[in-house]
Motif scaffolding. Structure first.
Motif, short mmCIF file in Angstrom:
data_model
loop_
_atom_site.label_atom_id
_atom_site.label_comp_id
_atom_site.label_asym_id
_atom_site.label_seq_id
_atom_site.Cartn_x
_atom_site.Cartn_y
_atom_site.Cartn_z
N ASP A 132 -43.50 38.04 5.57
CA ASP A 132 -44.77 38.63 6.03
C ASP A 132 -44.64 40.15 6.16
O ASP A 132 -43.55 40.69 6.32
CB ASP A 132 -45.19 38.03 7.38
CG ASP A 132 -45.63 36.59 7.26
OD1 ASP A 132 -45.75 36.12 6.10
OD2 ASP A 132 -45.80 35.93 8.29
N ARG A 133 -45.79 40.81 6.12
CA ARG A 133 -45.81 42.27 6.26
C ARG A 133 -45.52 42.65 7.71
O ARG A 133 -45.95 41.97 8.66
CB ARG A 133 -47.16 42.82 5.83
CG ARG A 133 -47.19 44.36 5.70
CD ARG A 133 -48.50 44.82 5.10
NE ARG A 133 -48.66 44.33 3.73
CZ ARG A 133 -48.10 44.90 2.67
NH1 ARG A 133 -47.34 45.97 2.82
NH2 ARG A 133 -48.31 44.41 1.47
N CYS A 134 -44.77 43.74 7.90
CA CYS A 134 -44.38 44.18 9.25
C CYS A 134 -45.61 44.62 10.02
O CYS A 134 -46.36 45.52 9.56
CB CYS A 134 -43.38 45.35 9.15
SG CYS A 134 -42.97 46.09 10.76
N PRO A 135 -45.89 44.06 11.19
CA PRO A 135 -47.08 44.45 11.95
C PRO A 135 -46.96 45.83 12.59
O PRO A 135 -47.97 46.36 13.05
CB PRO A 135 -47.19 43.35 13.01
CG PRO A 135 -45.80 42.82 13.16
CD PRO A 135 -45.16 42.95 11.82
N GLN A 136 -45.79 46.42 12.63
CA GLN A 136 -45.62 47.73 13.27
C GLN A 136 -45.87 48.87 12.30
O GLN A 136 -46.66 49.79 12.58
CB GLN A 136 -44.22 47.85 13.87
CG GLN A 136 -44.00 49.17 14.60
CD GLN A 136 -42.74 49.17 15.45
OE1 GLN A 136 -42.41 48.14 16.03
NE2 GLN A 136 -42.06 50.29 15.51
N CYS A 137 -45.21 48.82 11.12
CA CYS A 137 -45.42 49.92 10.16
C CYS A 137 -46.44 49.56 9.10
O CYS A 137 -46.92 50.44 8.38
CB CYS A 137 -44.09 50.30 9.51
SG CYS A 137 -43.42 49.02 8.41
N ASP A 138 -46.73 48.28 8.95
CA ASP A 138 -47.73 47.79 7.99
C ASP A 138 -47.38 48.15 6.54
O ASP A 138 -48.25 48.18 5.68
CB ASP A 138 -49.12 48.34 8.34
CG ASP A 138 -50.23 47.48 7.72
OD1 ASP A 138 -50.02 46.25 7.61
OD2 ASP A 138 -51.28 48.04 7.36
N LYS A 139 -46.08 48.43 6.29
CA LYS A 139 -45.64 48.75 4.93
C LYS A 139 -44.54 47.80 4.47
O LYS A 139 -44.59 47.26 3.37
CB LYS A 139 -45.16 50.19 4.87
CG LYS A 139 -46.24 51.23 5.09
CD LYS A 139 -45.68 52.64 4.98
CE LYS A 139 -46.78 53.68 5.21
NZ LYS A 139 -46.26 55.07 5.12
N GLY A 140 -43.52 47.67 5.29
CA GLY A 140 -42.39 46.81 4.92
C GLY A 140 -42.69 45.35 5.17
O GLY A 140 -43.75 44.97 5.69
N ARG A 141 -41.71 44.52 4.83
CA ARG A 141 -41.82 43.08 5.05
C ARG A 141 -40.64 42.60 5.91
O ARG A 141 -39.54 43.17 5.84
CB ARG A 141 -41.88 42.31 3.74
CG ARG A 141 -43.14 42.63 2.93
CD ARG A 141 -43.25 41.78 1.70
NE ARG A 141 -44.45 42.10 0.92
CZ ARG A 141 -45.64 41.59 1.18
NH1 ARG A 141 -45.79 40.71 2.17
NH2 ARG A 141 -46.68 41.94 0.45
N VAL A 142 -40.86 41.60 6.70
CA VAL A 142 -39.82 41.07 7.59
C VAL A 142 -39.09 39.93 6.89
O VAL A 142 -39.68 39.17 6.12
CB VAL A 142 -40.42 40.59 8.93
CG1 VAL A 142 -41.04 41.76 9.69
CG2 VAL A 142 -41.44 39.49 8.72
N TYR A 143 -37.78 39.86 7.17
CA TYR A 143 -36.95 38.79 6.60
C TYR A 143 -36.04 38.24 7.69
O TYR A 143 -35.89 38.82 8.78
CB TYR A 143 -36.13 39.32 5.42
CG TYR A 143 -36.98 39.76 4.25
CD1 TYR A 143 -37.46 38.84 3.32
CD2 TYR A 143 -37.34 41.10 4.08
CE1 TYR A 143 -38.26 39.23 2.26
CE2 TYR A 143 -38.13 41.51 3.03
CZ TYR A 143 -38.59 40.57 2.12
OH TYR A 143 -39.38 40.96 1.07
N ASP A 144 -35.42 37.10 7.41
CA ASP A 144 -34.56 36.44 8.40
C ASP A 144 -33.42 37.36 8.84
O ASP A 144 -32.83 38.08 8.04
CB ASP A 144 -33.97 35.15 7.82
CG ASP A 144 -35.01 34.04 7.76
OD1 ASP A 144 -35.94 34.08 8.58
OD2 ASP A 144 -34.88 33.15 6.90
N SER A 145 -33.11 37.33 10.13
CA SER A 145 -32.03 38.11 10.73
C SER A 145 -31.26 37.19 11.68
O SER A 145 -31.81 36.14 12.08
CB SER A 145 -32.64 39.30 11.50
OG SER A 145 -31.63 40.08 12.08
#
Length: 382
Positions: A132-145
């Motif tokens: 999903d798209r990062c809700p903070q910067c609205d540019k990057g995408r989040v992945y498993d950590s």
């Protein structure tokens, strides 16, 4: 009277003096001189032994000083310059109290990985998924950590219980009763699971909690478990761990290397039997009560592993080693047995390659290093 100068002499030097003096002295004078020199040797040995015993007593009170080679030889060199009267004086006490050591690392909170017996609840994010798209910067995408771990600890009874209430339906006309079935996973399970026997045995024989005390604890937590029931559960479970123990003995017997040692033990039933026999005027066959520890080092592939056995009773480590080696395959070469030099540690009729503990032998040399500095230096440096 002027205080004499203190001298030291070896037995060879004294024998040479006697040999040279014999032609010039009468038989009576020679016997007197021989007795004087023998008394000198006897008194010096007693003083040395007394000094050694006092030092051992000092270590019992104030702890062991390091036996590092540098320190042992340094003390021996200092003792060579001291007077023989030191043997009659009280040993010097530590001038200052040593400062406590700083805390070693690894003594803080337990990491989550330490709770390996705890169930793990996986908590997924309710608003985001991988990609999903990062809700903070609205540019990057989040992945498993790597997940964050939080531990929550609750109190519970040593033995828990689950009550299954099965719904029952009754016909108003014919009184037929229909009962809901148990979950399939618990249909074949007994009332007391096998883990109950393990927990009761660990609490009683591993941690010293009597059955009646566990009964009171369980009752206060509203999961009753009478002491008679506890005994019955453990008694029925005995054959399984006994078979495991016998198999461990068989496996340990095949090891190329076995370590053994004894430690004193108190067993009330054995102590009562011994006291009863002594009161009746009968000499007990064995008075000592020991726990023998035998560690067998086995080699499987490139990784060694250990089998650790404990035997408690009147038998010493040597007798218990015989019990183990009786299961050794005849085609195997004699095992190497590592222990201290006590005769009670020898395996009796079974042949072993005996390897005595060098640390024990070195400690005896370190104890007398101040009396025999040159000989002790040779042994310690070697």
């Amino acid at each position: 009277m002027k205080e004499p100068e203190l001298v030291t002499a070896t037995q060879e030097e004294l024998d040479e003096i006697l040999l040279r003096a014999r032609p010039a002295l009468s038989e009576q004078q020679y016997r007197l001189l021989e007795g004087v020199l023998a008394t000198f040797v006897y008194v010096m040995l007693k003083l040395q032994n007394a000094k050694t015993s006092i030092k051992r007593f000092q270590r019992m009170l104030f702890g062991h000083r390091t036996e590092h080679k540098r320190n042992v030889l340094e003390r021996a060199a200092q003792a060579g310059d001291s007077d023989a009267s030191d043997a009659e004086s009280v040993p010097d006490l530590p001038a200052t109290v040593p400062l406590p050591r700083p805390a070693q690392p690894g003594h803080g909170r337990n990491a989550a990985q330490a709770y390996s017996g705890a169930p793990i609840v996986q908590c997924d994010h309710t608003e985001l998924a991988s990609g999903d798209r990062c809700p903070q910067c609205d540019k990057g995408r989040v992945y498993d950590s790597p997940p964050r771990s939080i531990v929550k600890v609750v109190g519970q009874a040593p033995l828990g219980a689950t009550v299954y209430k099965l719904q029952r339906l009754r016909c108003r006309l014919c009184d037929a009763i229909f009962t809901a079935p148990l979950p399939a996973a618990v249909v074949s399970l007994p009332k007391y699971d096998s883990s109950c026997a393990s927990m009761i045995a660990l609490l009683r024989y591993g941690n010293g909690m009597p059955h009646f005390r566990l009964e009171g604890l369980q009752a206060s937590l509203y999961v009753p478990l009478p002491d008679a029931t506890q005994w019955d559960i453990v008694a029925k479970a005995v054959p399984a761990p006994r078979a495991v123990f016998e198999e461990l003995i068989r496996q340990a017997a095949q090891a190329p290397l076995l370590h053994s040692d004894d430690t004193p033990m108190k067993v009330l039933s054995l102590m009562a039997q011994r006291a009863k026999a002594e009161a009746a005027g009968v000499k007990p066959a064995a008075k000592a009560i020991n726990t023998s520890g035998i560690v067998a080092v086995l080699q499987e592939g490139n990784k060694p592993h250990k089998v650790v056995l404990f035997f408690t009773g009147h038998a010493h480590a040597g007798k218990n080693m015989e019990r183990v080696l009786a299961h050794r395959a005849q085609e195997l070469a004699p095992a190497m047995q590592m222990s201290d030099a006590l005769a009670a540690n020898v395996a009796g009729e079974f042949k072993t390659v005996l390897a005595n503990c060098l640390a024990h032998g070195r400690r005896q040399v370190a104890d007398v290093a101040e009396q025999f500095p040159e000989a002790a230096r040779h042994v310690i440096e070697a």
